[in-house]
Design a protein around this motif. Structure first.
Motif, short mmCIF file in Angstrom:
data_model
loop_
_atom_site.label_atom_id
_atom_site.label_comp_id
_atom_site.label_asym_id
_atom_site.label_seq_id
_atom_site.Cartn_x
_atom_site.Cartn_y
_atom_site.Cartn_z
N LEU A 34 50.34 43.94 29.98
CA LEU A 34 51.77 43.79 30.46
C LEU A 34 52.48 44.28 29.26
N VAL A 35 53.36 45.23 29.58
CA VAL A 35 54.51 45.93 28.47
C VAL A 35 55.68 45.85 28.88
N THR A 48 50.87 46.82 34.04
CA THR A 48 52.47 46.16 34.44
C THR A 48 53.22 46.33 33.55
N VAL A 49 54.49 47.19 34.02
CA VAL A 49 55.58 47.35 33.09
C VAL A 49 56.80 46.44 33.58
N SER A 50 57.31 45.64 32.80
CA SER A 50 58.55 44.63 33.17
C SER A 50 59.79 45.61 32.81
N SER A 51 60.76 45.23 33.49
CA SER A 51 62.17 45.86 33.15
C SER A 51 62.94 45.06 32.31
N GLY A 56 57.94 50.63 26.33
CA GLY A 56 56.65 50.58 25.38
C GLY A 56 55.68 51.56 25.73
N SER A 57 54.53 51.18 25.15
CA SER A 57 53.54 52.13 24.96
C SER A 57 52.13 51.38 25.45
N ASP A 98 55.65 52.93 36.46
CA ASP A 98 54.25 53.26 36.04
C ASP A 98 53.23 52.18 36.34
N THR A 99 53.87 50.88 36.91
CA THR A 99 52.95 49.68 37.28
C THR A 99 51.77 50.31 38.32
#
Length: 123
Positions: A11-12, A120-123, A16-17, A89-90
């Motif tokens: 999770l990022v 998982t990319v959170s907003s 982020g990277s 990108d999730t």
């Protein structure tokens, strides 16, 4: 027995990277094209990036500039560096190996697959 094992997902926050790794065993790694694919919920699996046996990278046009694929034949490992991540990108990210000299975008052309790692990319 051929085995591809992905790691590095998680999770990022957006922007982020993450760096994904794909460790291969049971194959002569340097003989294989390596590819990264992803599958988002409700969508088909899509090509992200591939790298030839001589380290020439190929990218999905939509991801070029943010993602970097690389390989270390001595470690039998492929990598996907993902920067400036976006919520879209999730997905589950898969690595795949193809016994060929050509990088292709069709998943049907790849011989072996890993089990996938969730990004998982959170907003």
């Amino acid at each position: 027995q051929v085995k591809l094992v992905e790691s590095g997902g998680g999770l990022v926050q957006a922007g982020g990277s993450l760096r994904l790794s794909c460790a291969a065993s049971g194959v002569t790694f340097s003989s294989y094209v390596m590819g990264w694919f992803r599958q988002a919920p409700g969508k088909e699996r899509e090509f992200v990036a591939g790298i030839s046996r001589i380290n020439k990278p190929y990218y999905s046009d939509s991801l070029k500039g943010r993602f970097t694929i690389s390989r270390d034949n001595a470690k039998s490992t492929a990598y996907l560096q993902m920067n400036s991540l976006k919520p879209e990108d999730t997905a589950v990210y898969y690595c795949a190996a193809r016994l060929s000299i050509l990088v292709v975008t069709s998943e049907r052309e790849y011989n072996y697959w890993g089990q996938g790692t969730q990004v998982t990319v959170s907003s």
